[in-house]
Design an enzyme around this catalytic site. Structure first.
Site, PDB file in Angstrom:
ATOM      1  N   SER A   1     -45.157  63.179 -73.225  1.00 19.56           N
ATOM      2  CA  SER A   1     -44.890  62.357 -74.413  1.00 19.56           C
ATOM      3  C   SER A   1     -43.874  61.275 -74.096  1.00 19.56           C
ATOM      4  CB  SER A   1     -44.387  63.234 -75.558  1.00 19.56           C
ATOM      5  OG  SER A   1     -45.354  64.169 -75.963  1.00 19.56           O
TER       6      SER A   1
ATOM      7  N   ARG B   1     -36.106  59.779 -78.113  1.00 24.27           N
ATOM      8  CA  ARG B   1     -36.274  61.038 -78.851  1.00 24.27           C
ATOM      9  C   ARG B   1     -36.528  60.763 -80.333  1.00 24.27           C
ATOM     10  NH1 ARG B   1     -36.059  66.264 -77.497  1.00 24.27           N
ATOM     11  NH2 ARG B   1     -35.437  65.778 -75.352  1.00 24.27           N
TER      12      ARG B   1
ATOM     13  N   HIS C   1     -40.118  59.928 -80.436  1.00 20.20           N
ATOM     14  CA  HIS C   1     -40.868  61.170 -80.188  1.00 20.20           C
ATOM     15  C   HIS C   1     -40.947  62.025 -81.448  1.00 20.20           C
ATOM     16  CE1 HIS C   1     -41.085  65.428 -78.619  1.00 20.20           C
ATOM     17  NE2 HIS C   1     -42.117  64.892 -78.002  1.00 20.20           N
TER      18      HIS C   1
END
Length: 206
Positions: A16, A39, A42
């Site tokens: 990812s 992040r 994500h």
């Protein structure tokens, strides 16, 4: 026809991150800042955060120093408390604090005619807070900034990413003008998953 990728469970996050890095291309973020941005993307699937996230120049260093110094993390909602990696934080001696649902907070909010989020922030100023993370309630972020300006509160880092339509964007516009360390995301977007993602990125960097 949909073709699914065959990836080992332990490799999903890494893949990812690779996709995010590939699709974003070069950025102006430092490696540590990019870890936070990556992040957040994500956690949301939203690449617009690469355009809206803003860092105070000392945000990363202040956040890491707070974690490594064993200070606590204050978050505005219990959903966020459950998402922060307490396993990593505990290695440094810190804990995650959320007081929004406590009976004392409810009583204080009713007595003062304010929100529970507002009251929860005020009740937490003496709890060795290193990082404040607000992802849900603009009133919590506004209260934190007020307490800092009044000299009652001195967290090392304020992560302010409340989501919504009433004072969310405005509270973040106020935060980005402050001279103390902050991380924010301008506009209406944000949310508890973003706040948690940012904290967890810092915990992993620490």
């Amino acid at each position: 026809m949909v073709t699914l990728q065959q990836i080992a469970p332990q490799q999903i996050e890494a893949e990812s991150f690779r996709i995010i890095e590939h699709e974003l291309g070069p950025t102006s973020f430092s490696p540590e800042e990019f870890a936070v941005v990556r992040r957040a993307i994500h956690a949301t699937g939203d690449f617009s955060f690469a355009e809206t996230i803003r860092f105070h120049p000392q945000a990363i260093s202040a956040g890491l120093a707070a974690i490594r110094g064993g200070k606590n993390i204050l978050i505005d909602v219990n959903m966020g408390k459950s998402g922060i990696s307490r396993t990593i934080l505990s290695r440094f001696g810190g804990v995650v604090i959320c007081r929004v649902a406590e009976a004392e907070t409810v009583t204080k909010a009713k007595a003062e005619g304010t929100t529970r989020s507002d009251a929860a922030m005020t009740r937490s100023i003496g709890n060795n807070i290193g990082i404040v993370a607000v992802g849900n309630a603009p009133t919590a972020l506004l209260k934190v900034m007020q307490l800092i300006e009044q000299g009652h509160f001195a967290p090392d880092l304020v992560i302010g990413v409340p989501v919504g339509f009433v004072n969310a964007a405005e509270s973040k516009e106020l935060l980005v003008e402050k001279d103390y360390p902050f991380i924010t995301a301008l506009g209406r977007k944000g949310g508890t998953p973003v706040a948690v993602a940012m904290v967890n990125a810092l915990l992993r960097l620490a």
